[in-house]
Structures are given as C-alpha cells and as structure tokens.
Design a protein around this motif. Structure first.
Motif, PDB file in Angstrom:
ATOM      1  N   SER A   1     -28.993  -0.101  -9.762  1.00  0.00           N
ATOM      2  CA  SER A   1     -29.032  -1.323  -8.957  1.00  0.00           C
ATOM      3  C   SER A   1     -28.768  -2.540  -9.836  1.00  0.00           C
ATOM      4  O   SER A   1     -29.215  -2.601 -10.975  1.00  0.00           O
ATOM      5  CB  SER A   1     -30.401  -1.470  -8.294  1.00  0.00           C
ATOM      6  N   ASN A   2     -28.049  -3.493  -9.302  1.00  0.00           N
ATOM      7  CA  ASN A   2     -27.678  -4.751  -9.964  1.00  0.00           C
ATOM      8  C   ASN A   2     -26.666  -4.605 -11.089  1.00  0.00           C
ATOM      9  O   ASN A   2     -26.330  -5.598 -11.734  1.00  0.00           O
ATOM     10  CB  ASN A   2     -28.908  -5.517 -10.449  1.00  0.00           C
ATOM     11  N   ASN A   3     -26.172  -3.399 -11.371  1.00  0.00           N
ATOM     12  CA  ASN A   3     -25.070  -3.258 -12.328  1.00  0.00           C
ATOM     13  C   ASN A   3     -23.809  -3.804 -11.678  1.00  0.00           C
ATOM     14  O   ASN A   3     -23.633  -3.716 -10.478  1.00  0.00           O
ATOM     15  CB  ASN A   3     -24.807  -1.805 -12.684  1.00  0.00           C
ATOM     16  N   ARG A   4     -22.960  -4.359 -12.478  1.00  0.00           N
ATOM     17  CA  ARG A   4     -21.669  -4.829 -11.981  1.00  0.00           C
ATOM     18  C   ARG A   4     -20.592  -3.868 -12.439  1.00  0.00           C
ATOM     19  O   ARG A   4     -20.630  -3.365 -13.553  1.00  0.00           O
ATOM     20  CB  ARG A   4     -21.366  -6.225 -12.498  1.00  0.00           C
ATOM     21  N   VAL A   5     -19.630  -3.657 -11.570  1.00  0.00           N
ATOM     22  CA  VAL A   5     -18.528  -2.749 -11.873  1.00  0.00           C
ATOM     23  C   VAL A   5     -17.232  -3.500 -11.613  1.00  0.00           C
ATOM     24  O   VAL A   5     -17.031  -4.052 -10.530  1.00  0.00           O
ATOM     25  CB  VAL A   5     -18.592  -1.488 -10.981  1.00  0.00           C
ATOM     26  N   TYR A   6     -16.364  -3.527 -12.611  1.00  0.00           N
ATOM     27  CA  TYR A   6     -15.056  -4.144 -12.441  1.00  0.00           C
ATOM     28  C   TYR A   6     -14.059  -3.055 -12.097  1.00  0.00           C
ATOM     29  O   TYR A   6     -13.952  -2.059 -12.804  1.00  0.00           O
ATOM     30  CB  TYR A   6     -14.608  -4.866 -13.717  1.00  0.00           C
ATOM     31  N   ILE A   7     -13.371  -3.229 -10.988  1.00  0.00           N
ATOM     32  CA  ILE A   7     -12.334  -2.277 -10.582  1.00  0.00           C
ATOM     33  C   ILE A   7     -11.023  -3.032 -10.522  1.00  0.00           C
ATOM     34  O   ILE A   7     -10.884  -4.015  -9.784  1.00  0.00           O
ATOM     35  CB  ILE A   7     -12.646  -1.659  -9.211  1.00  0.00           C
ATOM     36  N   GLN A   8     -10.077  -2.576 -11.288  1.00  0.00           N
ATOM     37  CA  GLN A   8      -8.762  -3.195 -11.333  1.00  0.00           C
ATOM     38  C   GLN A   8      -8.096  -3.076  -9.968  1.00  0.00           C
ATOM     39  O   GLN A   8      -8.134  -2.019  -9.346  1.00  0.00           O
ATOM     40  CB  GLN A   8      -7.946  -2.469 -12.394  1.00  0.00           C
ATOM     41  N   ALA A   9      -7.521  -4.138  -9.499  1.00  0.00           N
ATOM     42  CA  ALA A   9      -6.873  -4.137  -8.188  1.00  0.00           C
ATOM     43  C   ALA A   9      -5.390  -3.803  -8.313  1.00  0.00           C
ATOM     44  O   ALA A   9      -4.518  -4.575  -7.964  1.00  0.00           O
ATOM     45  CB  ALA A   9      -7.059  -5.489  -7.520  1.00  0.00           C
ATOM     46  N   ALA A  10      -5.118  -2.628  -8.795  1.00  0.00           N
ATOM     47  CA  ALA A  10      -3.728  -2.201  -8.965  1.00  0.00           C
ATOM     48  C   ALA A  10      -3.605  -0.745  -8.530  1.00  0.00           C
ATOM     49  O   ALA A  10      -4.571  -0.119  -8.113  1.00  0.00           O
ATOM     50  CB  ALA A  10      -3.308  -2.367 -10.424  1.00  0.00           C
TER      51      ALA A  10
ATOM     52  N   ALA B   1      -6.153   2.121  -9.728  1.00  0.00           N
ATOM     53  CA  ALA B   1      -7.584   2.106  -9.416  1.00  0.00           C
ATOM     54  C   ALA B   1      -8.028   3.522  -9.050  1.00  0.00           C
ATOM     55  O   ALA B   1      -7.385   4.192  -8.249  1.00  0.00           O
ATOM     56  CB  ALA B   1      -7.863   1.149  -8.267  1.00  0.00           C
ATOM     57  N   PRO B   2      -9.135   3.996  -9.629  1.00  0.00           N
ATOM     58  CA  PRO B   2      -9.573   5.385  -9.418  1.00  0.00           C
ATOM     59  C   PRO B   2     -10.207   5.576  -8.037  1.00  0.00           C
ATOM     60  O   PRO B   2     -11.403   5.370  -7.853  1.00  0.00           O
ATOM     61  CB  PRO B   2     -10.583   5.596 -10.540  1.00  0.00           C
ATOM     62  N   GLN B   3      -9.426   5.963  -7.052  1.00  0.00           N
ATOM     63  CA  GLN B   3      -9.880   6.054  -5.667  1.00  0.00           C
ATOM     64  C   GLN B   3     -11.060   7.017  -5.485  1.00  0.00           C
ATOM     65  O   GLN B   3     -12.005   6.702  -4.772  1.00  0.00           O
ATOM     66  CB  GLN B   3      -8.722   6.471  -4.763  1.00  0.00           C
ATOM     67  N   ALA B   4     -11.035   8.171  -6.114  1.00  0.00           N
ATOM     68  CA  ALA B   4     -12.136   9.138  -5.975  1.00  0.00           C
ATOM     69  C   ALA B   4     -13.430   8.536  -6.492  1.00  0.00           C
ATOM     70  O   ALA B   4     -14.496   8.686  -5.875  1.00  0.00           O
ATOM     71  CB  ALA B   4     -11.805  10.427  -6.707  1.00  0.00           C
ATOM     72  N   LEU B   5     -13.361   7.831  -7.600  1.00  0.00           N
ATOM     73  CA  LEU B   5     -14.549   7.206  -8.176  1.00  0.00           C
ATOM     74  C   LEU B   5     -15.065   6.069  -7.285  1.00  0.00           C
ATOM     75  O   LEU B   5     -16.259   5.936  -7.059  1.00  0.00           O
ATOM     76  CB  LEU B   5     -14.221   6.689  -9.577  1.00  0.00           C
ATOM     77  N   ILE B   6     -14.174   5.289  -6.743  1.00  0.00           N
ATOM     78  CA  ILE B   6     -14.547   4.187  -5.855  1.00  0.00           C
ATOM     79  C   ILE B   6     -15.245   4.720  -4.602  1.00  0.00           C
ATOM     80  O   ILE B   6     -16.300   4.223  -4.208  1.00  0.00           O
ATOM     81  CB  ILE B   6     -13.320   3.343  -5.470  1.00  0.00           C
ATOM     82  N   HIS B   7     -14.677   5.743  -3.985  1.00  0.00           N
ATOM     83  CA  HIS B   7     -15.274   6.305  -2.769  1.00  0.00           C
ATOM     84  C   HIS B   7     -16.638   6.925  -3.059  1.00  0.00           C
ATOM     85  O   HIS B   7     -17.581   6.752  -2.280  1.00  0.00           O
ATOM     86  CB  HIS B   7     -14.345   7.340  -2.143  1.00  0.00           C
ATOM     87  N   THR B   8     -16.762   7.602  -4.171  1.00  0.00           N
ATOM     88  CA  THR B   8     -18.035   8.220  -4.532  1.00  0.00           C
ATOM     89  C   THR B   8     -19.094   7.157  -4.799  1.00  0.00           C
ATOM     90  O   THR B   8     -20.248   7.290  -4.393  1.00  0.00           O
ATOM     91  CB  THR B   8     -17.863   9.127  -5.763  1.00  0.00           C
ATOM     92  N   MET B   9     -18.702   6.088  -5.479  1.00  0.00           N
ATOM     93  CA  MET B   9     -19.643   5.014  -5.777  1.00  0.00           C
ATOM     94  C   MET B   9     -20.084   4.296  -4.497  1.00  0.00           C
ATOM     95  O   MET B   9     -21.264   4.010  -4.323  1.00  0.00           O
ATOM     96  CB  MET B   9     -19.005   4.023  -6.743  1.00  0.00           C
ATOM     97  N   THR B  10     -19.162   4.029  -3.596  1.00  0.00           N
ATOM     98  CA  THR B  10     -19.528   3.332  -2.370  1.00  0.00           C
ATOM     99  C   THR B  10     -20.369   4.201  -1.439  1.00  0.00           C
ATOM    100  O   THR B  10     -21.096   3.671  -0.603  1.00  0.00           O
ATOM    101  CB  THR B  10     -18.290   2.796  -1.623  1.00  0.00           C
TER     102      THR B  10
END
Length: 50
Positions: free
Chosen positions: A16-25, A28-37
């Motif tokens: 909680s409260n960690n920040r994650v920078y995801i490159q908008a190009a 961008a690791p879609q599998a990682l983004i979906h798992t994190m969300t």
C-alpha cells in the motif's frame, strides 16, 4: 543473476502507498499491469479518489 517469476509473484512485493511508474508506450508490460490492478481492493492509498 535473475530468475524469471510469474506476474503474480512479481506483484506480491507491491505494498500500500507504493508508487509504480508504467511507461506509456508499446512496451508497457500488460500482464504485469493487469495482475497488479487485480489487487486494487487489498491495497490502500492515503487519499480518496473522488
């Protein structure tokens, strides 16, 4: 040396409260983004998004 891990294992370190920078190009690791969300309910943030 790094060992490959699943996306589920990789996002376990996010707290909680960690920040994650995801490159908008295209790289961008879609599998990682979906798992994190998928963890949004268990992760809290210090401000309300209204």
């Amino acid at each position: 040396m790094f060992s490959p891990v699943s996306a589920e294992e990789a996002v376990k370190v996010k707290k909680s409260n960690n920040r994650v920078y995801i490159q908008a190009a295209a790289a961008a690791p879609q599998a990682l983004i979906h798992t994190m969300t998928n963890r949004y309910e268990e992760l809290k943030h210090e401000f309300d998004m209204k």
